[in-house]
Write a protein that holds these residues in place. Sequence first.
Motif, mmCIF file in Angstrom:
data_model
loop_
_atom_site.group_PDB
_atom_site.id
_atom_site.type_symbol
_atom_site.label_atom_id
_atom_site.label_comp_id
_atom_site.label_asym_id
_atom_site.label_seq_id
_atom_site.Cartn_x
_atom_site.Cartn_y
_atom_site.Cartn_z
ATOM 1 N N PHE A 161 0.825 -1.216 0.000
ATOM 2 C CA PHE A 161 0.000 0.000 0.000
ATOM 3 C C PHE A 161 0.857 1.262 0.000
ATOM 4 C CE2 PHE A 161 -3.298 -3.032 1.309
ATOM 5 C CZ PHE A 161 -4.256 -2.688 0.362
ATOM 6 N N TYR A 200 -5.245 2.714 -9.354
ATOM 7 C CA TYR A 200 -6.457 2.423 -8.573
ATOM 8 C C TYR A 200 -7.005 1.055 -8.915
ATOM 9 C CZ TYR A 200 -5.804 7.322 -7.755
ATOM 10 O OH TYR A 200 -5.224 8.512 -7.416
ATOM 11 N N ARG A 248 -4.738 -1.355 -7.090
ATOM 12 C CA ARG A 248 -4.980 -1.298 -5.646
ATOM 13 C C ARG A 248 -6.311 -1.987 -5.336
ATOM 14 N NH1 ARG A 248 -4.320 4.151 -2.130
ATOM 15 N NH2 ARG A 248 -6.259 4.740 -3.152
ATOM 16 N N LEU A 273 -6.947 -5.078 -2.741
ATOM 17 C CA LEU A 273 -8.000 -5.000 -1.711
ATOM 18 C C LEU A 273 -8.995 -6.143 -1.880
ATOM 19 C CD1 LEU A 273 -8.434 -1.154 -1.916
ATOM 20 C CD2 LEU A 273 -7.761 -2.401 0.158
ATOM 21 N N ASP A 300 -13.706 -0.940 -0.135
ATOM 22 C CA ASP A 300 -12.572 -0.133 -0.618
ATOM 23 C C ASP A 300 -12.203 -0.517 -2.044
ATOM 24 O OD1 ASP A 300 -12.236 1.516 1.497
ATOM 25 O OD2 ASP A 300 -10.461 0.511 2.336
ATOM 26 N N GLU A 356 -14.563 1.078 -4.448
ATOM 27 C CA GLU A 356 -14.261 2.513 -4.584
ATOM 28 C C GLU A 356 -13.093 2.744 -5.523
ATOM 29 O OE1 GLU A 356 -13.153 4.952 -1.276
ATOM 30 O OE2 GLU A 356 -15.050 4.469 -0.257
ATOM 31 N N ASN A 357 -12.068 1.898 -5.356
ATOM 32 C CA ASN A 357 -10.872 2.060 -6.179
ATOM 33 C C ASN A 357 -11.138 1.721 -7.651
ATOM 34 O OD1 ASN A 357 -8.015 2.669 -4.717
ATOM 35 N ND2 ASN A 357 -9.492 1.818 -3.269
ATOM 36 N N LYS A 394 -12.960 4.654 -9.037
ATOM 37 C CA LYS A 394 -12.028 5.766 -9.287
ATOM 38 C C LYS A 394 -11.254 5.517 -10.589
ATOM 39 C CE LYS A 394 -8.990 9.107 -8.130
ATOM 40 N NZ LYS A 394 -9.318 10.536 -8.020
HETATM 41 C C1 LIG Z 1 -9.009 2.893 -2.229
HETATM 42 O O1 LIG Z 1 -8.446 2.082 -1.191
HETATM 43 C C2 LIG Z 1 -7.824 2.767 -0.134
HETATM 44 C C3 LIG Z 1 -7.322 1.716 0.835
HETATM 45 O O2 LIG Z 1 -6.094 1.261 0.412
HETATM 46 C C4 LIG Z 1 -8.780 3.684 0.551
HETATM 47 O O3 LIG Z 1 -8.111 4.407 1.572
HETATM 48 C C5 LIG Z 1 -9.394 4.620 -0.465
HETATM 49 O O4 LIG Z 1 -10.367 5.409 0.166
HETATM 50 C C6 LIG Z 1 -10.037 3.813 -1.580
HETATM 51 N N1 LIG Z 1 -10.706 4.664 -2.542
HETATM 52 C C7 LIG Z 1 -10.097 5.474 -3.413
HETATM 53 C C8 LIG Z 1 -11.011 6.260 -4.270
HETATM 54 O O5 LIG Z 1 -8.904 5.593 -3.521
#
Ligand SMILES: *[C@@H]1O[C@H](CO)[C@@H](O)[C@H](O)[C@H]1NC(C)=O
Length: 609
Positions: free
Chosen positions: A371, A388, A391, A395, A403, A406-407, A410
Amino acid sequence: MSSSAPSVVERVEAFISENKRAVIIGTAAAIVALGGVAYYASTSRGPRGGEPDVEKAERKKDKKKSKSKKRKGAAKDKEGPILEEIKDEDAEILNEFDFSPEDLELMSTEERTKLAAELKAKGNTAYTQRKFPIAAELYTRAIKVTPKPEPVFFSNRAACYVNMAPPQYEKVLEDCNEALRLDTSYVKALNRRATALEALDRSEEALRDYTAAAILDKFQNDAAAQSVERVLKKISSKKAEQILATREPRLPSYTFVSAYFGAFRTRPLPALPDEPTEGDRTLIMSLEALGAGEYSQALTLVNEALEQGISWDIGKAEALNLRGTFKFLMTEVHGAKEDFLSSIALHPSLTQTWVKLASVYMEQGDPKKAFESFEEAIKHNPDDPDIYYHRGQVLFIMNEFTDAAENYTKSTSLDDQFVFSHIQLAVAQYKSGDLAKSMATFRRTLKAFPQRSEPQNYYGELLLDQQRFQDAVEKFDRAIELERAKPPPYSQISSDRGPHINVLPLVNKGLALYQWKQDIGAAERCCQEALRIDPECEAAVATLAQLSLQQGKIDVAMQMFERQSELARSEPELVAALTYQYATAAQVEFTRNYPEMANQLSQMARAMA
Ligand SMILES: *[C@@H]1O[C@H](CO)[C@@H](O)[C@H](O)[C@H]1NC(C)=O
């Protein structure tokens, strides 16, 4: 060599790279679900009763007579106390039962049989009192006296030898061999011989015996199942280590490599310096080969380029990034890490290298460092969608689905053309229990990428997971159709390239047909078709192996497991394939040694499926 290279994203034929564990809902799960058919080593299967009678009886006696010692059946007790010396009062028993050959000749058969039984009983008593040398001697006399040798005399004496300090394993073997010659399905003798063989590091023979014992016990004995599992693990790990130590490092399958490179967006070739060296030019050739999907060529050239010397930092960083990637793919994790770190030292704003370094840390079991690498990458370029996405993958593997989602989102917001960030988002939503959202994401993705097979395939996996078989098969069919309609991406066929058709939907269809209609034939045909197109498709090999086992086609299953071992990239994959291979081999040996039991075995396998 071809001149017209399709975009990297186009060449993502199946996504089974570092993300293998992440992306697949169905295939792996389905293989597990239908698998383990005859893989009796698994502890979770089948009803489990108590232990075999004799051990139980022994233990009961044990409880009554010596409450102080808690021990497990006749297994060797680590704590002792073990009496090696025969004490005077015990010597009396032996004197009492001392018969010369002349004495015996005068006895009738009945008398001798009775005497042998008495000696055995005394032996059992001595045994439960943990007076093993006396017990052994009493059994020896029973053997001398008896007109008809009984297997239990030998097996019990073997139990004494197991428990002596030090244990006399060679003698255990001799006695168990004799006991088993007299009664081939004597489970306790099999278990004892296995114990001795295991202690003597003769693991494959130990596995043979534990397996036979487990099967003869109809898998009712946990200890036997655990022994099978333990020895299997020992054999497979050792064998895997040997194979990996002697195996030439090599690239995994084409599909795998192209999926890995496909998970990073293409970047323009670095500009050559004004007066490029030979090494500089070789590097550009290597990157061009990479773009054309000619991976072994790219690998050879990048090594050459680095040997020849690269004259500018950015070029050298690119070369180290590429060489590190190849090393990573060939599971030389340590070398990969060195190359990535050197690349970063020369050109820290190449975010891709940070992302790949994160994979290395994950492989080394260090998510914290992974990370941190992602954070570094973001510092250098917060708008790189690759960061992203990857990542998100990490995750996902860690079951952090919120998470992860979300990534992925993004990543998609920065570039919505990469189909896998959509698919992974849908899968992450599914995994976190939001079915409605997941289906909506899938439907959106299907619409946005109508010509791509992957959304169809993975949506199909989701449907399969929900047992919506017909819908799933429809999606797989559509995916197959799209794959077949893909124009061959290259003008010429080069041996460096793999199949351009992703066969995963075919394998999935086979699995679906199997689960839906128990149509093994259709399932097999799908897998065989998949292998005809892509002989390196691990999912097809693994599925065929399990389907063959299911039908008792052991030879085919064995071939498939061997193939699976050849294809295995990582140590855990290799160990898994070898485990199946050895488990099956032990079973084959069982059916050879106990032909009368073969039929029963396949019935049990079916019952357990
Ligand atoms: C992506 O993952 C990280 C955890 O590693 C998190 O802190 C973050 O909020 C997540 N979302 C984005 C948009 O990066």
